[in-house]
Design a protein around this motif. Structure first.
Motif, PDB file in Angstrom:
ATOM      1  N   ASN A  96       0.828  -1.210   0.000  1.00 13.20           N
ATOM      2  CA  ASN A  96       0.000   0.000   0.000  1.00 13.20           C
ATOM      3  C   ASN A  96       0.862   1.260   0.000  1.00 13.20           C
ATOM      4  O   ASN A  96       0.574   2.246   0.697  1.00 13.20           O
ATOM      5  N   GLY A  97       1.930   1.211  -0.793  1.00 12.58           N
ATOM      6  CA  GLY A  97       2.752   2.391  -1.013  1.00 12.58           C
ATOM      7  C   GLY A  97       3.782   2.677   0.045  1.00 12.58           C
ATOM      8  O   GLY A  97       4.444   3.720  -0.019  1.00 12.58           O
ATOM      9  N   LYS A  98       3.986   1.783   1.006  1.00 17.52           N
ATOM     10  CA  LYS A  98       4.969   2.009   2.069  1.00 17.52           C
ATOM     11  C   LYS A  98       5.969   0.860   2.100  1.00 17.52           C
ATOM     12  O   LYS A  98       5.623  -0.306   1.889  1.00 17.52           O
ATOM     13  N   PRO A  99       7.241   1.166   2.382  1.00 21.91           N
ATOM     14  CA  PRO A  99       8.271   0.128   2.383  1.00 21.91           C
ATOM     15  C   PRO A  99       8.254  -0.693   3.663  1.00 21.91           C
ATOM     16  O   PRO A  99       8.351  -0.149   4.766  1.00 21.91           O
ATOM     17  N   SER A 100       8.097  -2.004   3.518  1.00 20.99           N
ATOM     18  CA  SER A 100       8.137  -2.952   4.637  1.00 20.99           C
ATOM     19  C   SER A 100       7.450  -2.390   5.878  1.00 20.99           C
ATOM     20  O   SER A 100       8.062  -2.236   6.940  1.00 20.99           O
ATOM     21  N   PRO A 101       6.140  -2.072   5.800  1.00 18.04           N
ATOM     22  CA  PRO A 101       5.462  -1.466   6.948  1.00 18.04           C
ATOM     23  C   PRO A 101       4.981  -2.512   7.948  1.00 18.04           C
ATOM     24  O   PRO A 101       5.050  -3.716   7.707  1.00 18.04           O
ATOM     25  N   TYR A 102       4.473  -2.015   9.071  1.00 22.24           N
ATOM     26  CA  TYR A 102       3.761  -2.871  10.018  1.00 22.24           C
ATOM     27  C   TYR A 102       2.286  -2.512   9.946  1.00 22.24           C
ATOM     28  O   TYR A 102       1.894  -1.432   9.490  1.00 22.24           O
ATOM     29  N   PHE A 103       1.437  -3.441  10.405  1.00 21.55           N
ATOM     30  CA  PHE A 103       0.001  -3.188  10.421  1.00 21.55           C
ATOM     31  C   PHE A 103      -0.586  -3.823  11.676  1.00 21.55           C
ATOM     32  O   PHE A 103      -0.532  -5.047  11.841  1.00 21.55           O
ATOM     33  N   PRO A 104      -1.131  -3.010  12.603  1.00 23.65           N
ATOM     34  CA  PRO A 104      -1.724  -3.588  13.823  1.00 23.65           C
ATOM     35  C   PRO A 104      -3.053  -4.259  13.522  1.00 23.65           C
ATOM     36  O   PRO A 104      -3.887  -3.720  12.778  1.00 23.65           O
ATOM     37  N   VAL A 105      -3.249  -5.445  14.070  1.00 25.15           N
ATOM     38  CA  VAL A 105      -4.481  -6.200  13.853  1.00 25.15           C
ATOM     39  C   VAL A 105      -5.044  -6.655  15.190  1.00 25.15           C
ATOM     40  O   VAL A 105      -4.333  -6.769  16.192  1.00 25.15           O
ATOM     41  N   ALA A 106      -6.348  -6.931  15.184  1.00 20.50           N
ATOM     42  CA  ALA A 106      -7.007  -7.526  16.335  1.00 20.50           C
ATOM     43  C   ALA A 106      -6.870  -9.041  16.275  1.00 20.50           C
ATOM     44  O   ALA A 106      -6.645  -9.628  15.209  1.00 20.50           O
ATOM     45  N   ALA A 107      -7.038  -9.664  17.415  1.00 22.40           N
ATOM     46  CA  ALA A 107      -6.960 -11.125  17.497  1.00 22.40           C
ATOM     47  C   ALA A 107      -8.292 -11.703  17.011  1.00 22.40           C
ATOM     48  O   ALA A 107      -9.143 -12.128  17.812  1.00 22.40           O
ATOM     49  N   ARG A 108      -8.454 -11.724  15.691  1.00 25.08           N
ATOM     50  CA  ARG A 108      -9.667 -12.218  15.052  1.00 25.08           C
ATOM     51  C   ARG A 108      -9.345 -12.471  13.574  1.00 25.08           C
ATOM     52  O   ARG A 108      -8.210 -12.296  13.132  1.00 25.08           O
ATOM     53  N   LYS A 109     -10.361 -12.870  12.796  1.00 26.31           N
ATOM     54  CA  LYS A 109     -10.143 -13.169  11.378  1.00 26.31           C
ATOM     55  C   LYS A 109     -10.179 -11.888  10.536  1.00 26.31           C
ATOM     56  O   LYS A 109     -10.996 -10.995  10.791  1.00 26.31           O
ATOM     57  N   TYR A 110      -9.307 -11.845   9.528  1.00 26.71           N
ATOM     58  CA  TYR A 110      -9.254 -10.758   8.558  1.00 26.71           C
ATOM     59  C   TYR A 110      -9.332 -11.335   7.149  1.00 26.71           C
ATOM     60  O   TYR A 110      -8.756 -12.391   6.863  1.00 26.71           O
ATOM     61  N   ARG A 111     -10.037 -10.619   6.293  1.00 25.61           N
ATOM     62  CA  ARG A 111     -10.027 -10.907   4.855  1.00 25.61           C
ATOM     63  C   ARG A 111      -9.005  -9.970   4.219  1.00 25.61           C
ATOM     64  O   ARG A 111      -9.152  -8.752   4.252  1.00 25.61           O
ATOM     65  N   LEU A 112      -7.948 -10.541   3.661  1.00 34.51           N
ATOM     66  CA  LEU A 112      -6.854  -9.769   3.072  1.00 34.51           C
ATOM     67  C   LEU A 112      -6.867  -9.988   1.569  1.00 34.51           C
ATOM     68  O   LEU A 112      -6.737 -11.120   1.096  1.00 34.51           O
ATOM     69  N   ARG A 113      -7.047  -8.896   0.825  1.00 35.71           N
ATOM     70  CA  ARG A 113      -7.116  -8.959  -0.639  1.00 35.71           C
ATOM     71  C   ARG A 113      -5.751  -8.550  -1.186  1.00 35.71           C
ATOM     72  O   ARG A 113      -5.410  -7.361  -1.197  1.00 35.71           O
ATOM     73  N   LEU A 114      -4.972  -9.515  -1.622  1.00 40.78           N
ATOM     74  CA  LEU A 114      -3.616  -9.272  -2.101  1.00 40.78           C
ATOM     75  C   LEU A 114      -3.639  -9.033  -3.601  1.00 40.78           C
ATOM     76  O   LEU A 114      -4.127  -9.869  -4.365  1.00 40.78           O
ATOM     77  N   LEU A 115      -3.113  -7.883  -4.033  1.00 35.16           N
ATOM     78  CA  LEU A 115      -3.033  -7.530  -5.451  1.00 35.16           C
ATOM     79  C   LEU A 115      -1.572  -7.309  -5.807  1.00 35.16           C
ATOM     80  O   LEU A 115      -0.881  -6.524  -5.137  1.00 35.16           O
ATOM     81  N   ASN A 116      -1.094  -7.970  -6.831  1.00 37.43           N
ATOM     82  CA  ASN A 116       0.257  -7.700  -7.338  1.00 37.43           C
ATOM     83  C   ASN A 116       0.136  -6.635  -8.422  1.00 37.43           C
ATOM     84  O   ASN A 116      -0.250  -6.922  -9.552  1.00 37.43           O
ATOM     85  N   VAL A 117       0.471  -5.385  -8.074  1.00 40.31           N
ATOM     86  CA  VAL A 117       0.366  -4.279  -9.019  1.00 40.31           C
ATOM     87  C   VAL A 117       1.736  -3.892  -9.578  1.00 40.31           C
ATOM     88  O   VAL A 117       1.868  -2.844 -10.205  1.00 40.31           O
ATOM     89  N   SER A 118       2.729  -4.739  -9.369  1.00 44.18           N
ATOM     90  CA  SER A 118       4.038  -4.476  -9.959  1.00 44.18           C
ATOM     91  C   SER A 118       3.970  -4.706 -11.466  1.00 44.18           C
ATOM     92  O   SER A 118       3.078  -5.393 -11.968  1.00 44.18           O
ATOM     93  N   THR A 119       4.927  -4.151 -12.174  1.00 43.01           N
ATOM     94  CA  THR A 119       4.926  -4.285 -13.628  1.00 43.01           C
ATOM     95  C   THR A 119       5.702  -5.500 -14.101  1.00 43.01           C
ATOM     96  O   THR A 119       5.579  -5.888 -15.270  1.00 43.01           O
TER      97      THR A 119
END
Length: 431
Positions: free
Chosen positions: A187-210
């Protein structure tokens, strides 16, 4: 910079400027701005809507999206809804340009099942650099028929756009050879962290590299794949590694409740860290991943077969990207297809000598992967797709039905440096 020193943002959701009885109306400017990708550094980027990464469009299945793009660049641009089943006039054909100072209205019917799509530049000969410099965003098509499944939603449904980048000493992006793009962005940031709750997440991974494939893992932690390019799979597939080539999408559910508070889970590529999830709080979780997701209809009988070979070669002394031995010519139709017919295409990566990877993307239609060199599709490939990875020397058979819209549509390698070198072809759907 040290990894995990910045938080991964979630791209803002674009709000409509008007709502009609059957459509949502949007406007987006195509503009160069300066954005903070590296901490404390201003980097010139190209944007949709003055955001790097571009705003997410959340559309509704069976409800139209009308969106006007206004080009404030000094170069021509255009927009392709990758994975969209749309009329030819709104498909973003490489020759249908928005010239500097101009605007174009795109109409997306959204008459397809819910899926993670994305929008990006597709201007001929400049698509790779424009996408590299920032012209890409998520388009999430939401389907009411999914609601009864109970999958994670709302703030627990996160698009994550993955890509690589290279910078010079001033912090400017360098459109260099792919092997020099060693900075990985989420999401435009280099090797970031992302805080999450202890529950299920739906993660939509898109490879937008060329150009770059990502081979991802969570350090052996199980990820449940629920969807691919064209939407939900018939059933969830447990995965510990994911291969995503340029243009592909994979949706996963990760249950962070299986890990104590304070746990840090690293999403990594084979070349280095991509994103760290930090489990920081508890939260109620009524979501689930059912054993069955979406039934796939039986494949209709195919009435034609085609051979498609991707590879490099020379036209005179000029190296070119080729499909079936020919570079892209906007005045040539490479395949004529009757509206409503079903075809099987065998796509072969012909670059064996140099071991060059390719992938294959069709506009207009989603397809089903039938086999790879006669073997069953890979895990997670059993649903609808529009982009497929093909190893050197490998052949993949796919089947598609060409319905609803006539006109010119593209098929090409989605390693965009390859397509802008000519590895594109043109099909015409006729009545």
């Amino acid at each position: 910079m040290a990894p995990f020193s910045v938080r991964m943002p979630v791209p803002p959701v674009l709000r409509p400027i008007a709502q009609l009885p059957d459509a949502d109306v949007y406007e987006l400017a195509i503009r160069q701005i300066e954005a903070e990708i590296l901490p404390g550094v201003r980097t010139p980027v190209l944007t949709y809507g003055n955001h790097f990464v571009a705003p997410t469009i959340r559309a509704k299945s069976a409800r139209r999206t009308l969106i006007t793009f206004r080009n404030h660049l000094q170069a021509a641009s255009n927009v392709h809804l990758h994975g969209g089943h749309v009329p030819a006039a709104s498909d973003g054909h490489p020759m249908d340009l928005i010239h500097p100072g101009g605007a174009r209205l795109y109409s997306y019917p959204n008459r397809q099942q819910g899926a993670t799509l994305w929008y990006h530049d597709h201007s001929h000969h400049t698509e790779a650099e424009h996408v590299f410099r920032g012209l890409h965003g998520a388009y999430l098509l939401e389907d009411d028929s999914e609601r009864h499944l109970g999958l994670p939603d709302g703030e627990y449904d996160i698009p994550i756009l993955l890509r690589d980048a290279a910078f010079d000493e001033s912090g400017a992006l360098v459109f260099a050879e792919p092997e020099y793009r060693t900075t990985l962005l989420a999401n435009g940031k280099p090797s970031p962290y992302f805080p999450v709750a202890a529950r299920k997440y739906r993660l939509r991974l898109l490879n937008v590299s060329t150009h770059r494939d990502f081979t991802l893992s969570l350090g052996g932690v199980e990820m449940t794949q629920i969807a691919t390019d064209g939407g939900l799979l018939p059933a969830p597939v447990p995965r510990t590694t994911l291969l995503i080539s340029p243009g592909e999408r994979i949706e996963i559910v990760v249950d962070f409740s299986r890990h104590p508070l304070g746990t840090q889970l690293l999403l990594a590529d084979t070349t280095g860290p991509v994103l760290r999830f930090d489990v920081v709080r508890r939260a109620r979780d009524n979501s689930r991943v059912p054993d069955r997701l979406r039934e796939l209809p039986a494949l209709p009988e195919a009435t034609a077969t085609r051979e498609v070979v991707l590879g490099f070669g020379f036209v005179g002394d000029v190296p070119m990207g080729l499909i079936n031995g020919r570079p892209f010519d906007p005045n040539r139709i490479d395949a004529k297809i009757k509206l409503g017919t079903t075809e099987i295409w065998r796509i072969t990566n012909g670059d064996v000598q140099y071991q060059v990877p390719h992938n294959f993307h069709t506009h207009l239609v989603q397809f089903r992967v039938l086999d790879r060199d006669g073997n069953p599709p890979l895990p997670g490939e059993t649903g609808r797709k529009d982009t497929v990875h093909i190893r050197p020397g490998e052949s993949v058979r796919v089947q598609a039905t060409f319905g609803d819209y006539t006109g010119r549509f593209m098929y090409h390698c989605h390693l965009l440096e390859h397509s802008q070198m000519g590895m594109m072809a043109q099909m015409e759907i006729t009545r």
